[in-house]
Design a protein around this motif. Structure first.
Motif, PDB file in Angstrom:
ATOM      1  N   PRO A   9     -58.071 -89.228 -37.548  1.00 24.17           N
ATOM      2  CA  PRO A   9     -58.251 -89.809 -36.205  1.00 24.17           C
ATOM      3  C   PRO A   9     -56.929 -89.923 -35.448  1.00 24.17           C
ATOM      4  O   PRO A   9     -55.943 -90.407 -35.975  1.00 24.17           O
ATOM      5  CB  PRO A   9     -58.833 -91.190 -36.477  1.00 24.17           C
ATOM      6  N   TYR A  20     -64.393 -96.977 -34.198  1.00 28.39           N
ATOM      7  CA  TYR A  20     -64.661 -95.547 -34.322  1.00 28.39           C
ATOM      8  C   TYR A  20     -63.329 -94.798 -34.284  1.00 28.39           C
ATOM      9  O   TYR A  20     -62.501 -95.033 -33.412  1.00 28.39           O
ATOM     10  CB  TYR A  20     -65.533 -95.035 -33.178  1.00 28.39           C
ATOM     11  N   ASN A  22     -61.513 -91.162 -33.749  1.00 30.29           N
ATOM     12  CA  ASN A  22     -61.759 -89.862 -33.113  1.00 30.29           C
ATOM     13  C   ASN A  22     -60.565 -88.952 -33.316  1.00 30.29           C
ATOM     14  O   ASN A  22     -59.430 -89.348 -33.062  1.00 30.29           O
ATOM     15  CB  ASN A  22     -61.994 -90.018 -31.617  1.00 30.29           C
ATOM     16  N   ASN A  23     -60.848 -87.708 -33.738  1.00 31.62           N
ATOM     17  CA  ASN A  23     -59.769 -86.736 -33.774  1.00 31.62           C
ATOM     18  C   ASN A  23     -59.751 -85.969 -32.449  1.00 31.62           C
ATOM     19  O   ASN A  23     -60.537 -86.262 -31.544  1.00 31.62           O
ATOM     20  CB  ASN A  23     -59.895 -85.804 -34.987  1.00 31.62           C
ATOM     21  N   ASP A  26     -63.090 -84.180 -31.564  1.00 28.89           N
ATOM     22  CA  ASP A  26     -64.116 -85.157 -31.187  1.00 28.89           C
ATOM     23  C   ASP A  26     -63.914 -85.630 -29.744  1.00 28.89           C
ATOM     24  O   ASP A  26     -64.870 -85.768 -28.990  1.00 28.89           O
ATOM     25  CB  ASP A  26     -64.084 -86.382 -32.108  1.00 28.89           C
ATOM     26  N   ILE A  29     -64.962 -82.831 -27.349  1.00 22.27           N
ATOM     27  CA  ILE A  29     -66.424 -82.726 -27.281  1.00 22.27           C
ATOM     28  C   ILE A  29     -67.004 -83.874 -26.456  1.00 22.27           C
ATOM     29  O   ILE A  29     -67.901 -83.666 -25.629  1.00 22.27           O
ATOM     30  CB  ILE A  29     -67.026 -82.688 -28.707  1.00 22.27           C
ATOM     31  N   THR A  30     -66.485 -85.076 -26.659  1.00 25.36           N
ATOM     32  CA  THR A  30     -66.955 -86.229 -25.883  1.00 25.36           C
ATOM     33  C   THR A  30     -66.684 -86.027 -24.396  1.00 25.36           C
ATOM     34  O   THR A  30     -67.548 -86.317 -23.557  1.00 25.36           O
ATOM     35  CB  THR A  30     -66.275 -87.525 -26.369  1.00 25.36           C
ATOM     36  N   GLU A  33     -69.177 -83.592 -23.064  1.00 28.23           N
ATOM     37  CA  GLU A  33     -70.494 -84.214 -22.932  1.00 28.23           C
ATOM     38  C   GLU A  33     -70.573 -85.150 -21.726  1.00 28.23           C
ATOM     39  O   GLU A  33     -71.645 -85.352 -21.167  1.00 28.23           O
ATOM     40  CB  GLU A  33     -70.861 -84.978 -24.206  1.00 28.23           C
TER      41      GLU A  33
END
Length: 146
Positions: A9, A20, A22-23, A26, A29-30, A33
């Motif tokens: 992360p 949470y 996140n790398n 990630d 991608i977020t 989205e």
């Protein structure tokens, strides 16, 4: 250091009682989205593509200088200059994490803090910057005379 910087992360988001990690991928991608395609693409390009390009390009330059009799010195010189120029743009992901962790601090609800991967990523950027600076461009042209 490149693999840990993309696996672990890069930042932790704590929302209420949940944390949470996140790398980089990630996060990209977020952002995609959330319809932030431009920001996600810039972070993907600057944090994944540029470091890979720099590592491969510097390795290629070192291989060519050491083992090859080359007649493409102009190409190698341009490649070196591109690597030296784009080096500073790799830090954009670090700036995003720093800005987000300092701006997004909603008391008790949401906090963002940097993770272990940010250290690895900074070291990758600094090492590739140092390698590009330590490379002597004149070595590209030395064997052409031989």
């Amino acid at each position: 250091l490149y693999l840990p910087s993309n696996i672990f992360p890069i930042m932790y988001t704590r929302y209420l009682a949940y944390t949470y990690g996140n790398n980089i991928v990630d996060g990209v991608i977020t952002l995609w989205e959330l319809n932030s395609w431009f920001v996600g693409s810039v972070i993907f390009f600057a944090s994944v593509c540029i470091p890979v390009f720099k590592i491969v390009a510097i390795s290629y330059l070192l291989f060519e200088v050491r083992f090859s009799r080359r007649s493409r010195s102009r190409f190698l010189s341009r490649l070196y200059r591109v690597v030296a120029y784009i080096g500073k743009w790799s830090m954009i992901d670090v700036f995003v994490v720093i800005i987000m962790s300092s701006v997004v601090r909603l008391t008790g609800l949401l906090t963002i803090s940097p993770g272990f991967a940010i250290i690895c990523f900074c070291l990758v950027v600094l090492i590739t910057l140092g390698a590009a600076e330590a490379f002597d461009e004149r070595l590209i042209w030395d064997k052409e005379v031989d």
